[in-house]
Enzyme design. Sequence first.
Site, PDB file in Angstrom:
ATOM      1  N   THR A   9      -6.192  31.667  10.082  1.00 29.42           N
ATOM      2  CA  THR A   9      -4.837  31.923   9.574  1.00 29.42           C
ATOM      3  C   THR A   9      -3.851  30.831   9.999  1.00 29.42           C
ATOM      4  O   THR A   9      -2.746  30.757   9.461  1.00 29.42           O
ATOM      5  CB  THR A   9      -4.310  33.257  10.134  1.00 29.42           C
ATOM      6  OG1 THR A   9      -4.236  33.130  11.568  1.00 29.42           O
ATOM      7  CG2 THR A   9      -5.240  34.414   9.787  1.00 29.42           C
TER       8      THR A   9
ATOM      9  N   ASP B 228      -8.953  16.943  17.522  1.00 28.78           N
ATOM     10  CA  ASP B 228      -8.521  18.084  18.334  1.00 28.78           C
ATOM     11  C   ASP B 228      -8.166  17.569  19.736  1.00 28.78           C
ATOM     12  O   ASP B 228      -9.039  17.122  20.486  1.00 28.78           O
ATOM     13  CB  ASP B 228      -9.653  19.123  18.416  1.00 28.78           C
ATOM     14  CG  ASP B 228      -9.187  20.385  19.114  1.00 28.78           C
ATOM     15  OD1 ASP B 228      -9.215  21.447  18.491  1.00 28.78           O
ATOM     16  OD2 ASP B 228      -8.773  20.303  20.300  1.00 28.78           O
TER      17      ASP B 228
ATOM     18  N   ASP C  84     -10.054  19.155  22.690  1.00 31.65           N
ATOM     19  CA  ASP C  84     -11.456  18.718  22.763  1.00 31.65           C
ATOM     20  C   ASP C  84     -11.542  17.266  23.245  1.00 31.65           C
ATOM     21  O   ASP C  84     -12.436  16.919  24.024  1.00 31.65           O
ATOM     22  CB  ASP C  84     -12.128  18.825  21.393  1.00 31.65           C
ATOM     23  CG  ASP C  84     -12.347  20.279  20.968  1.00 31.65           C
ATOM     24  OD1 ASP C  84     -12.101  21.176  21.790  1.00 31.65           O
ATOM     25  OD2 ASP C  84     -12.743  20.488  19.813  1.00 31.65           O
TER      26      ASP C  84
ATOM     27  N   ARG D  33      -4.258  29.086  18.610  1.00 34.09           N
ATOM     28  CA  ARG D  33      -4.085  29.050  17.152  1.00 34.09           C
ATOM     29  C   ARG D  33      -5.333  29.609  16.488  1.00 34.09           C
ATOM     30  O   ARG D  33      -6.442  29.164  16.771  1.00 34.09           O
ATOM     31  CB  ARG D  33      -3.849  27.606  16.732  1.00 34.09           C
ATOM     32  CG  ARG D  33      -3.537  27.463  15.266  1.00 34.09           C
ATOM     33  CD  ARG D  33      -3.157  26.052  14.928  1.00 34.09           C
ATOM     34  NE  ARG D  33      -4.298  25.175  14.909  1.00 34.09           N
ATOM     35  CZ  ARG D  33      -4.432  24.155  14.077  1.00 34.09           C
ATOM     36  NH1 ARG D  33      -3.476  23.868  13.235  1.00 34.09           N
ATOM     37  NH2 ARG D  33      -5.495  23.392  14.100  1.00 34.09           N
TER      38      ARG D  33
HETATM   39  N1  URA Z   1      -4.186  20.466  17.017  1.00 29.90           N
HETATM   40  C1  URA Z   1      -4.926  19.373  17.339  1.00 29.90           C
HETATM   41  O1  URA Z   1      -5.447  19.290  18.453  1.00 29.90           O
HETATM   42  N2  URA Z   1      -5.092  18.406  16.427  1.00 29.90           N
HETATM   43  C2  URA Z   1      -4.539  18.459  15.203  1.00 29.90           C
HETATM   44  O2  URA Z   1      -4.701  17.524  14.411  1.00 29.90           O
HETATM   45  C3  URA Z   1      -3.764  19.599  14.872  1.00 29.90           C
HETATM   46  C4  URA Z   1      -3.600  20.590  15.798  1.00 29.90           C
END
Ligand code: URA
Length: 212
Positions: A107, A203, A206, A103
């Site tokens: 954008t 995330d 992460d 992603r």
């Molecule tokens: N991707 C993620 O890892 N966390 C989010 O909150 C949104 C997309």
Amino acid sequence: MQIFVIDHPLVAHKVTALRDERTDSPTFRRLTEELVTLLAYEATREVRTETVHVTTPVARADGVKLASPKPLVVPILRAGLGMLEGMVRLLPTAEVGFLGMLRDEETLLASTYAERLPQDLSGRQCYLLDPMLATGGTLSDAIRFLVDRGADHITAICLLVAPEGCARLERELEGLHIPVTVVTAAMDEKLNEKGYIVPGLGDAGDRLYGVV
Ligand code: URA
């Protein structure tokens, strides 16, 4: 498209621990696997089976086994990888394909950077693993990818979903004549301006693997 939010105290307990910023990566990975196994139980409710007969020590019995072609499990890299073990624990005979989607943080658009999937998915039931259904862009692209190869039944398992992502997925999949189901542990409140789910868990990649 159908969305199932699993209402179960064990699911809620594990999601709460995943949300907690104090949960370290090893614990986060273990909880993710456990949670996916619970979600997979519901997600596989429609898995195709065929009738078999077995002989017990007492008598003949009618039963079922998973039909062929075997279901295909597709984690979306990188964060979906953290869900794979929990899924194949429940479906050990499933085959596994990989889809790498990225992603763009500016954008918020998704692009495919890797794939290892059969060319022909005709008649295959596919289980997509993607922890966060945020904007819906990645999942919608992944579903189209599988449908273009012939998949005729798709279930996505997501730890958390955002209403905005669900609405977008619904719009983008309109006119797609195959059943698509999303199974999740929670429908959260919203997305923030950076496309993160609120309250979410941060995330997912992460939290699973560290910031690399
Ligand atoms: N991707 C993620 O890892 N966390 C989010 O909150 C949104 C997309």
